[in-house]
Structures are given as structure tokens and as C-alpha cells.
Design an enzyme around this catalytic site. Structure first.
Site, mmCIF file in Angstrom:
data_model
loop_
_atom_site.group_PDB
_atom_site.id
_atom_site.type_symbol
_atom_site.label_atom_id
_atom_site.label_comp_id
_atom_site.label_asym_id
_atom_site.label_seq_id
_atom_site.Cartn_x
_atom_site.Cartn_y
_atom_site.Cartn_z
ATOM 1 N N LYS A 12 82.004 64.612 6.937
ATOM 2 C CA LYS A 12 81.242 64.685 8.192
ATOM 3 C C LYS A 12 79.783 64.371 7.930
ATOM 4 O O LYS A 12 79.286 64.469 6.806
ATOM 5 C CB LYS A 12 81.364 66.063 8.845
ATOM 6 C CG LYS A 12 80.849 67.263 8.004
ATOM 7 C CD LYS A 12 79.375 67.542 8.069
ATOM 8 C CE LYS A 12 78.948 68.721 7.205
ATOM 9 N NZ LYS A 12 77.550 68.761 6.855
ATOM 10 N N PRO A 97 81.677 62.860 -1.608
ATOM 11 C CA PRO A 97 80.708 63.329 -2.605
ATOM 12 C C PRO A 97 80.699 64.859 -2.720
ATOM 13 O O PRO A 97 80.785 65.555 -1.708
ATOM 14 C CB PRO A 97 79.364 62.826 -2.072
ATOM 15 C CG PRO A 97 79.697 61.687 -1.169
ATOM 16 C CD PRO A 97 81.068 61.965 -0.612
ATOM 17 N N ALA A 99 79.163 68.560 -3.293
ATOM 18 C CA ALA A 99 77.887 69.253 -3.008
ATOM 19 C C ALA A 99 76.861 68.292 -2.417
ATOM 20 O O ALA A 99 75.687 68.327 -2.731
ATOM 21 C CB ALA A 99 77.321 69.925 -4.260
ATOM 22 N N GLY A 100 77.334 67.414 -1.523
ATOM 23 C CA GLY A 100 76.477 66.360 -0.997
ATOM 24 C C GLY A 100 76.023 66.548 0.429
ATOM 25 O O GLY A 100 75.281 65.729 0.957
ATOM 26 N N MET A 102 78.266 66.679 2.910
ATOM 27 C CA MET A 102 79.244 65.954 3.727
ATOM 28 C C MET A 102 80.538 66.753 3.910
ATOM 29 O O MET A 102 81.578 66.201 4.276
ATOM 30 C CB MET A 102 79.544 64.584 3.106
ATOM 31 C CG MET A 102 78.303 63.698 3.068
ATOM 32 S SD MET A 102 78.692 62.002 2.675
ATOM 33 C CE MET A 102 79.440 61.451 4.216
ATOM 34 N N ASP A 139 81.846 75.409 8.008
ATOM 35 C CA ASP A 139 82.122 74.012 8.361
ATOM 36 C C ASP A 139 83.623 73.685 8.332
ATOM 37 O O ASP A 139 84.016 72.574 8.700
ATOM 38 C CB ASP A 139 81.433 73.059 7.370
ATOM 39 C CG ASP A 139 79.926 72.971 7.595
ATOM 40 O OD1 ASP A 139 79.437 73.541 8.595
ATOM 41 O OD2 ASP A 139 79.254 72.329 6.773
HETATM 42 O O1 C5P Z 1 79.907 79.457 5.633
HETATM 43 P P1 C5P Z 1 79.629 78.936 4.266
HETATM 44 O O2 C5P Z 1 80.284 79.769 3.184
HETATM 45 O O3 C5P Z 1 79.902 77.494 4.104
HETATM 46 O O4 C5P Z 1 78.068 79.090 4.051
HETATM 47 C C1 C5P Z 1 77.489 78.967 2.789
HETATM 48 C C2 C5P Z 1 76.100 79.550 2.835
HETATM 49 O O5 C5P Z 1 75.254 78.718 3.637
HETATM 50 C C3 C5P Z 1 75.998 80.932 3.465
HETATM 51 O O6 C5P Z 1 76.238 81.942 2.526
HETATM 52 C C4 C5P Z 1 74.578 80.937 3.961
HETATM 53 O O7 C5P Z 1 73.680 81.169 2.897
HETATM 54 C C5 C5P Z 1 74.363 79.505 4.392
HETATM 55 N N1 C5P Z 1 74.635 79.309 5.832
HETATM 56 C C6 C5P Z 1 73.738 79.831 6.757
HETATM 57 N N2 C5P Z 1 73.974 79.659 8.093
HETATM 58 C C7 C5P Z 1 75.046 78.966 8.521
HETATM 59 C C8 C5P Z 1 75.972 78.415 7.609
HETATM 60 C C9 C5P Z 1 75.720 78.614 6.254
HETATM 61 O O8 C5P Z 1 72.744 80.446 6.379
HETATM 62 N N3 C5P Z 1 75.225 78.806 9.820
#
Ligand code: C5P
Length: 308
Positions: A12, A97, A99-100, A102, A139
Site C-alpha cells: 500500500k 520492501p 520495513a519500508g 508499504m 494496517d
Molecule cells: O498497529 P501496529 O502494531 O502496526 O503499530 C506499530 C506501532 O506504530 C505502534 O506501537 C505505535 O507506536 C505506532 N502507531 C501509532 N499510531 C497508529 C498506528 C501505529 O502510534 N495509529
């Protein structure tokens, strides 16, 4: 079913990523407009004695093979919900990729969920799949759904969006990834430093841009380019200043818009048409400002079982 099942899941790009203040739970409220693009990971689930992950692809050595892998977490969540043993071999053919910015990890989670559900015969409803996706990551629901969608909350509450046309994109992949939590933390730090504050009490609620939604609906690439925004871009640039050169190289080559994709460090370039996309891709490849260049168009379909 006990034979292998393969699911294909798209990457994405965020065409709008409006980031609200830091919530007490550590997340940020978003107005997150996702567009799925045609770069795909494939996840194959095969019966096994225990949970095991293997990965192939150019970036395979950067992918964790333990239970921190989002695909493993998705399989574990589904197995736990249905009271079955999570005995599965998940093989990931990785083209997105790592940690990109996406959603490659999220794509693998959505793919693992769909493939395991078909292989184990757990027959989860769409609503159950979406709730398991949200449990695994913000995501992940979008990776399941694909197309274009507005994500509210932390990005997991989706409303599908209409798109009037295909949009042509070029992606400049950087050397090394960026950690999503680190980029959000940097966004908070920059907000604190600028004096506006970083919490939900300080930052206005994020809202989707009407002009951007209209541009998606009408398929107008020039209008979309004028409306794209990413509130995480200053933070990604602060952590990786060299990305400014990549963005400039794409703009100089004729991209309608240049922006960091999600939390980066992949940079995304919107082109007028397929021919311009090829020109932008060639110029970026020659610029020496990125590791690899990929072309893809969106919207692309969400996670789909392709074999099994
Ligand atoms: O939900 P996910 O595990 O992908 O999120 C990874 C990290 O990204 C979270 O622990 C948070 O630090 C940050 N994040 C955030 N707000 C969001 C989505 C992610 O702060 N809406």
C-alpha cells in the site's frame, strides 16, 4: 483441508496520512487514506508439526522468523480463537520492501490469516477476519481489504473508497528500513520541540481531505497530486535526511507528487501516466539516491487465495 494454500497480498501507499495527537494507549488517531498497489507478497500455508516460517526474496534476510513475525502472530491469533494447534509452515515469497512503509509485514499477516483459515477449515466470517487483522496490527485490515479505503481510529476502522481510474506510481526503495514506532516517536518529539505539543489535547483531530477523496473518486491524478499529504514525512526526513534528495530526484524527473510512503523510508512518486512513470523510474535509478526502483499501479485487489 490439509493441502497447501497460497494467498497473494498487495503493498500500500498512503495518499493521505493525517496524524492526530498521542493517545493514552500509545497510538495516534489517524485519517489514513490507503491505496493498495500492485506489488505483492505471497504466503503459503502448509500443514506442519509446529509453527515455522521461511522467507524467500531479495530482502528475505531482514525478515524475522520467530513469533514476532506478523504472519506468525496472525496464525496464532486464528488458532487461539478456534482452539486449535497453530501447527503450520508459513512460506513467504517476499516482493514488498521490508520495513519500508508499504505494509509488507501487514500484508504477510493478512495473507497468513486467509491461507490458514482456508487450510484449517476454520471458515472465519469477514467480520472475524477483520477483527483478527486489527488485533495483529493497525494496517492489517487494509491489507485484507485492498482497493482504496479511509482508515480512522488507529487506521483499522475502514470505509472503502471509490476510485475513478488507475494511478501510476514509482517507488524508490532505500537502503535499510525505518521502525514505525520510532517514526511516530520522532513525530511526537518534533511536535513537542515546535511548541505545539503532541498529545490528543494539543493536536487537532485528523480529518480526511475532501479534495483528495474527490480526486480519487474522479480519477484525476493531477488533483490527487495536489492533495497528497503525509504528517509522518517530517519525522522520516528527520531520521533519514538523505530522503530529501530522493524526493527531489523524482520531482525533477517529472513526478506529479513526491512523498514518503507511510513511515518510510520508501519514497512514492505519482506519475501522470505509465509512460511518465517509466521515465521517472529510469531517472531515479540513475540518480544514485536509492537502492531499487519499482513501478506499480493502484488500486490493487486485497488479499486473495490464489492456490489451494
Ligand atoms: O498497529 P501496529 O502494531 O502496526 O503499530 C506499530 C506501532 O506504530 C505502534 O506501537 C505505535 O507506536 C505506532 N502507531 C501509532 N499510531 C497508529 C498506528 C501505529 O502510534 N495509529
Amino acid at each position: 483441508m490439509t493441502h497447501p494454500v497460497t494467498a497473494r497480498v498487495p503493498a500500500k501507499v498512503n495518499v493521505q496520512l493525517a496524524v492526530g495527537g498521542l493517545r493514552p494507549d500509545g497510538f495516534h488517531d489517524l485519517a489514513n487514506v490507503f491505496l493498495a498497489v500492485g506489488l505483492y507478497d505471497e504466503v503459503t500455508a502448509t500443514p506442519a508439526d509446529t509453527l515455522r516460517i521461511t522467507v524467500e526474496g531479495a530482502d528475505a534476510h531482514h525478515v524475522p522468523l520467530d513469533r514476532t513475525n506478523l504472519a506468525a502472530r496472525a496464525a496464532l491469533a486464528l488458532a487461539e480463537r478456534h482452539g486449535i494447534a497453530p501447527d503450520v509452515h508459513l512460506h513467504i515469497a517476499k516482493d514488498i520492501p521490508v520495513a519500508g512503509g508499504m505494509a509488507g509485514g501487514s500484508a504477510d499477516a493478512a495473507g497468513a490469516l486467509l491461507a490458514c483459515d482456508a487450510m484449517w477449515g476454520t471458515r472465519a466470517s469477514r467480520a472475524e477476519l477483520l477483527s483478527l487483522c486489527a488485533e495483529v496490527g493497525s494496517d492489517v485490515p487494509f491489507s485484507l481489504v485492498g482497493g482504496a479505503a479511509l482508515g480512522r481510529g488507529r487506521g483499522e476502522l475502514l470505509t472503502p473508497l471509490e476510485t475513478g481510474s488507475t494511478f501510476h506510481w514509482v517507488f524508490a526503495v532505500a537502503d535499510g528500513g525505518l521502525s514505525t514506532p520510532a517514526v511516530y516517536r520522532e513525530c511526537d518529539r518534533l511536535r513537542e520541540e515546535s511548541g505545539t505539543g503532541a498529545t490528543v489535547a494539543d493536536v487537532p483531530d485528523p480529518e480526511p481531505s475532501e479534495a483528495l477523496l474527490r480526486a480519487l473518486r474522479t480519477g484525476d491524478a493531477t488533483a490527487l497530486a495536489a492533495a497528497v499529504t503525509n504528517d509522518l514525512q517530517p519525522a522520516a526526513l528527520s531520521l533519514r535526511p538523505a530522503l530529501a534528495e530522493t524526493l527531489r530526484a523524482g520531482a525533477d524527473a517529472g513526478a506529479l507528487a513526491s512523498l514518503v510512503s507511510g513511515s518510510g523510508p520508501t519514497c512514492a512518486f505519482l506519475a501522470k501516466d505509465a509512460e511518465t512513470a517509466r521515465e521517472v523510474a529510469a531517472a531515479l535509478a540513475a540518480s544514485g539516491t536509492c537502492r531499487t526502483v519499482r513501478e506499480a499501479f493502484g488500486p490493487a485487489p486485497g488479499a486473495t487465495v490464489v492456490d489451494g
